[in-house]
Design a protein around this motif. Structure first.
Motif, PDB file in Angstrom:
ATOM      1  N   VAL A 173      -4.372  24.546  11.162  1.00 25.85           N
ATOM      2  CA  VAL A 173      -4.614  24.467  12.614  1.00 25.85           C
ATOM      3  C   VAL A 173      -5.814  23.516  12.614  1.00 25.85           C
ATOM      4  N   GLU A 199      -2.114  26.822  24.569  1.00 23.57           N
ATOM      5  CA  GLU A 199      -0.990  27.272  23.544  1.00 23.57           C
ATOM      6  C   GLU A 199      -0.997  25.887  22.431  1.00 23.57           C
ATOM      7  N   HIS A 200      -0.964  26.589  21.181  1.00 22.90           N
ATOM      8  CA  HIS A 200      -0.848  25.461  20.093  1.00 22.90           C
ATOM      9  C   HIS A 200       0.168  26.037  18.997  1.00 22.90           C
ATOM     10  N   ALA A 222      -6.669  19.686  18.454  1.00 23.62           N
ATOM     11  CA  ALA A 222      -6.149  20.452  19.510  1.00 23.62           C
ATOM     12  C   ALA A 222      -7.223  20.525  20.746  1.00 23.62           C
ATOM     13  N   THR A 243       1.060  24.829  15.368  1.00 20.39           N
ATOM     14  CA  THR A 243       1.101  23.786  14.104  1.00 20.39           C
ATOM     15  C   THR A 243       2.376  23.391  13.496  1.00 20.39           C
TER      16      THR A 243
END
Length: 373
Positions: free
Chosen positions: A265, A255-256, A270, A258
């Motif tokens: 991104v 999960e990311h 990441a 920004t």
């Protein structure tokens, strides 16, 4: 103008109609002949003959010629623009007047081609420069991005006037109005900065419609560009599996979110810095209704965009620069859940300027207005 053109091109085309005398001509068939012009000389002979006749039109017929631009291809629109410019200038050179009321009526009709309306606006200002203060406030929400920019510039000026007069509450309201209408980066940034200086919170990412929450996975193999057209697991599976074999072993989705105000991104940050690699980014988009949408991507490396499994755009290019709205994919959102999948490629260049591996994506309508999930 956003129609591909140049002052030199317009000047060359204007030679075709220069020196003619004005008279009532049958505009529709002449416009039709010009609109048939195409690349590689297609229809040019008939279009040139039509241009010479159209150049004899009087100023009262300019609105009809402007209306003819509505169905014109970019090349034909340039020819019609040249005819309008020449007829108008001939009238002004001999001390005549242009039909200002008709031009304003044409400008007010937003069904016309934006570039034709912009030309009508320019012609109004040639006749009556003072009309700008009367017309520009009406352009704040105009569908033409060129005319809207004029409206936003006026709104920003009014906001600065309020601020200079120490009317901070009025300035905040004015800057909010300008920001709501703004679609160009410089104007958005100006309004956002002024509002923040006044203690206001501004969500630039939401204004643009940038997607901030993603699932990311990678790296997959892309040595010598070999992975760009390989359908790795994430683009084969309608629903993502928990893990996949990849370039450096087994990889899993992460999960990311920004925090970048422009939705950037950074895949190096990441997923780790990888060269000759492929990453996938996936997100769910909940739409209130089915509608057409544009998926505008900024990306410095090769990429593909899918919407609900349909490929919208693909560009296999590396380190050619990156900016907002660099690439546009067009698709149709379905009511409810939509899946957006990106494939972001990285090559093996070692130069310092070739190390970025990042993207930004926003969802908007044809005018750049954000569509929010």
């Amino acid at each position: 103008m956003s129609i591909p053109s140049s002052a030199r091109y317009i000047a060359v085309m204007a030679v075709l109609v220069a020196g003619t005398t004005d008279a009532a001509v049958d505009v529709p068939p002449l416009v039709q002949a010009i609109c048939a012009v195409g690349p590689h000389g297609a229809g040019h002979a008939a279009a040139i003959a039509a241009m010479k006749q159209l150049g004899q039109a009087n100023v009262a017929q300019i609105p009809a010629i402007l209306a003819g631009m509505d169905g014109a291809n970019p090349l034909a629109a340039n020819w019609l623009r040249a005819a309008v410019e020449t007829i108008a200038q001939r009238e002004l050179d001999r001390g005549g007047r242009l039909p200002q009321a008709e031009f304003e009526a044409f400008l007010a009709d937003t069904s016309h081609l934006p570039q034709a309306r912009s030309l009508a606006y320019d012609l109004v200002l040639r006749v009556d420069p003072a009309a700008k203060s009367r017309l520009v406030p009406k352009l704040l929400q105009d569908p033409s991005m060129e005319l809207r920019r004029e409206g936003v510039a006026f709104a920003l000026h009014e906001a600065r006037t309020q601020l200079d007069g120490q009317a901070s509450l009025a300035a905040i309201q004015a800057y909010r109005q300008a920001l709501s209408a703004a679609r160009d980066l410089d104007q958005i940034n100006e309004a956002a900065k002024r509002l923040r200086d006044l203690g206001e919170t501004v969500d630039v990412a939401a204004h643009f419609g940038f997607l901030m929450r993603w699932q990311l996975i990678g790296p997959f193999e892309n040595a010598d560009g070999s992975g760009y057209d390989v359908a790795y697991g994430p683009e084969r599976d309608a629903e993502p599996a928990g893990e996949y074999p990849a370039k450096t072993g087994v990889v899993q989705w992460i999960e990311h979110v920004t925090q970048d105000q422009y939705g950037v991104v950074d895949l190096n940050a990441a997923l780790g810095k990888h060269k000759g690699a492929i990453a996938y980014a996936r997100t769910e988009f909940l739409a209130d209704e089915a509608r057409d949408a544009e998926f505008r991507l900024g990306c410095i490396t090769g990429h593909k965009i899918w919407l609900n499994g349909e490929l919208l755009t693909a560009n296999h290019v590396y380190h050619a620069g990156s900016y907002i709205d660099q690439y546009v994919g067009r698709g149709r959102l379905q009511a409810g859940r939509n899946i957006i999948l990106l494939k972001i490629a990285q090559n093996e260049q070692t130069e310092s300027w070739a190390q970025d591996w990042k993207f930004q994506l926003r969802v908007c309508d044809q005018y750049g207005t954000a569509i929010r999930p």
